[in-house]
Design a protein around this motif. Sequence first.
Motif, short mmCIF file in Angstrom:
data_model
loop_
_atom_site.label_atom_id
_atom_site.label_comp_id
_atom_site.label_asym_id
_atom_site.label_seq_id
_atom_site.Cartn_x
_atom_site.Cartn_y
_atom_site.Cartn_z
N ARG A 243 61.69 4.29 -23.40
CA ARG A 243 60.66 4.74 -24.33
C ARG A 243 59.38 3.90 -24.16
N ALA A 244 59.56 2.59 -24.00
CA ALA A 244 58.40 1.72 -23.81
C ALA A 244 57.69 2.00 -22.49
N PHE A 245 58.47 2.36 -21.47
CA PHE A 245 57.87 2.65 -20.16
C PHE A 245 56.95 3.87 -20.24
N TRP A 246 57.40 4.92 -20.91
CA TRP A 246 56.60 6.15 -20.97
C TRP A 246 55.45 6.05 -21.96
N GLU A 247 55.59 5.16 -22.95
CA GLU A 247 54.51 5.02 -23.93
C GLU A 247 53.41 4.05 -23.46
N GLU A 248 53.70 3.27 -22.43
CA GLU A 248 52.72 2.31 -21.94
C GLU A 248 51.58 3.04 -21.22
N PRO A 249 50.33 2.82 -21.58
CA PRO A 249 49.21 3.49 -20.90
C PRO A 249 48.98 2.90 -19.51
N THR A 250 48.95 3.75 -18.52
CA THR A 250 48.72 3.34 -17.13
C THR A 250 47.74 4.31 -16.48
N PRO A 251 46.93 3.84 -15.55
CA PRO A 251 46.01 4.74 -14.85
C PRO A 251 46.77 5.66 -13.90
N TYR A 252 46.21 6.84 -13.69
CA TYR A 252 46.85 7.81 -12.80
C TYR A 252 46.47 7.47 -11.36
N PRO A 254 48.27 6.63 -7.15
CA PRO A 254 49.47 6.85 -6.31
C PRO A 254 50.58 5.86 -6.64
N GLU A 255 50.23 4.62 -6.98
CA GLU A 255 51.24 3.61 -7.31
C GLU A 255 51.96 3.95 -8.61
N SER A 256 51.21 4.39 -9.62
CA SER A 256 51.85 4.74 -10.90
C SER A 256 52.74 5.98 -10.75
N ARG A 257 52.29 6.90 -9.94
CA ARG A 257 53.11 8.11 -9.71
C ARG A 257 54.40 7.75 -8.97
N LEU A 258 54.30 6.84 -8.01
CA LEU A 258 55.49 6.39 -7.28
C LEU A 258 56.41 5.58 -8.19
N GLU A 259 55.82 4.78 -9.08
CA GLU A 259 56.62 3.99 -10.01
C GLU A 259 57.38 4.90 -10.98
N ALA A 260 56.73 5.94 -11.46
CA ALA A 260 57.42 6.89 -12.35
C ALA A 260 58.57 7.58 -11.64
N HIS A 261 58.36 7.89 -10.39
CA HIS A 261 59.44 8.52 -9.62
C HIS A 261 60.62 7.56 -9.45
N ARG A 262 60.32 6.29 -9.14
CA ARG A 262 61.40 5.30 -8.98
C ARG A 262 62.16 5.11 -10.31
N HIS A 263 61.41 5.11 -11.41
CA HIS A 263 62.05 4.95 -12.71
C HIS A 263 63.00 6.11 -13.01
N LEU A 264 62.56 7.31 -12.76
CA LEU A 264 63.41 8.48 -12.98
C LEU A 264 64.63 8.47 -12.07
N GLU A 265 64.42 8.04 -10.84
CA GLU A 265 65.54 7.98 -9.91
C GLU A 265 66.58 6.95 -10.34
N GLU A 266 66.12 5.81 -10.85
CA GLU A 266 67.04 4.78 -11.33
C GLU A 266 67.81 5.25 -12.56
N LYS A 267 67.12 5.91 -13.49
CA LYS A 267 67.80 6.44 -14.66
C LYS A 267 68.84 7.49 -14.29
N ARG A 268 68.51 8.30 -13.33
CA ARG A 268 69.46 9.31 -12.87
C ARG A 268 70.69 8.66 -12.25
N ARG A 269 70.48 7.60 -11.48
CA ARG A 269 71.60 6.91 -10.85
C ARG A 269 72.50 6.25 -11.89
N VAL A 270 71.89 5.65 -12.92
CA VAL A 270 72.69 5.01 -13.98
C VAL A 270 73.53 6.04 -14.73
N LYS A 271 72.93 7.19 -15.03
CA LYS A 271 73.68 8.24 -15.73
C LYS A 271 74.84 8.75 -14.89
N GLU A 272 74.62 8.88 -13.59
CA GLU A 272 75.70 9.33 -12.72
C GLU A 272 76.83 8.32 -12.68
#
Length: 467
Positions: A243-252, A254-272
């Motif tokens: 929740r804190a990750f998505w609520e934190e304001p960050t500029p749009y 390429p790095e922030s977009r890649l970071e969001a992708h890595r975060h989603l991938e990690e969450k998906r791996r933990v759930k699996e």
Amino acid sequence: MVRITEDLLRQRAEHNNRELFSLEEISLHQQEIEKLEYIDKLCRNLKILYLQNNLIPKIENVSKLKKLEYLNLALNNIERIENLEGCEELQKLDLTANFIGELSSIEILKHNIHLKELFLVGNPCTEFEGYRQFVVATLHQLKWLDSKEIERSEKIQALQNYRQLEKQIRDQEQVYLLKRAREKEEALKKIQEKQEKEKQIKPKPGFDGRWPDPLEDKENHQQKETEKEYQEWKIDKDDEEDRAFWEEPTPYTPESRLEAHRHLEEKRRVKENIRGQKVKEKPPRTLITAEGKVLNMNEPKLHFFLKDDEENNQFILDLAVYRHLDSSLIDVDVQPTYLRVMVKDKTFQLVLPAEVKPDSSSAKRSQTTGHLVIRMPKVQDIIMANRKTPTLVKPSDSNKLQTNIKKERVEKLEVDPSKYSFPDVANIIQEKERIGQGPINLQQQKVIDTENSYVDFEDNQDVPPLI
């Protein structure tokens, strides 16, 4: 990270029978691709290439696609237009929603003389003052820019102010590049801080100063409960961090977009991983108990019918196998007291009422319904009460039998005419022989009373009778 491989290209080329040498169109969108590679070597005849919604930071390894007409690179991390000189037949280029800030890099598209449509909507360069006029003046061959047709008057005006526009665009580019350099430094610092935090958070040893043994943890019920509480606490903590990750304001960027992708991938791996721990492996099916008792089982849930064919002294099992199922996925095993059929690795087992002969059994598929029909002869023969044994007939006796049968067929019942009297219907009307006397009268003649007739009446035979 997903890489472009030959297997991936063949998988996405099913519409072309998985052939790459003659492939003209391929879609690789939403594959989380982070690098363009091998496409120009394996798919030389491509005309349409879809690569939208990936994580591609650079245009590369497409310059050898001489026949490429449409390239879609929307929703990626591209910051510069490059390496497209070799695409001689390129007519449409889509770079929507990327991070292109070097607007002067479009000059490389002058070599693509067939380019008619260009899409740059959603890029930082579109916010530059004089963006459209600069693009129109630089690329003379363009007909459409950002879905808007380029008029002739607009092109003439842009060419007249080209020198002024070029200087204006260059100054804005420099400002943007300095801004991007600061964003890259901040992103790098953020990644380093995150790595340091991960190094500091390490599992601590137990109270006795040594690492806990997983075998001992399993035996200790109290330790299991603490582990369960720790897992629940960790899940809650992860939710808070998410929740804190998505609520934190960050500029749009390429790095922030890649970071969001890595975060989603990690969450998906933990759930699996959590789901894999919860799902317990199913124990193997018990087909035969320890005492040797065979159990009935129908894992594939197929309808069946077992028939006791007493005339042929056999059992017939009709198993309703799927009609279009390949016979290679069916395995039949007939034992003296039971039957086992494997249908797509699922067991069908049935205990038989009597002992059968496995060697003499047969299994066939019905050509109409696809059902599996298994015939199993019984070991013990059954004596039939009304069963007639056929007798051998000699050839000499066969003729006699045939003649007797014929005679029997000719014989009929005859009635004694003396006991019964029937009227003779055949001679009710007597016909007279008439030759040359006109048509024959078939009606019954009137009986003339001779007593009441006239005295002077003469019966002349030459005169025809009155009707």
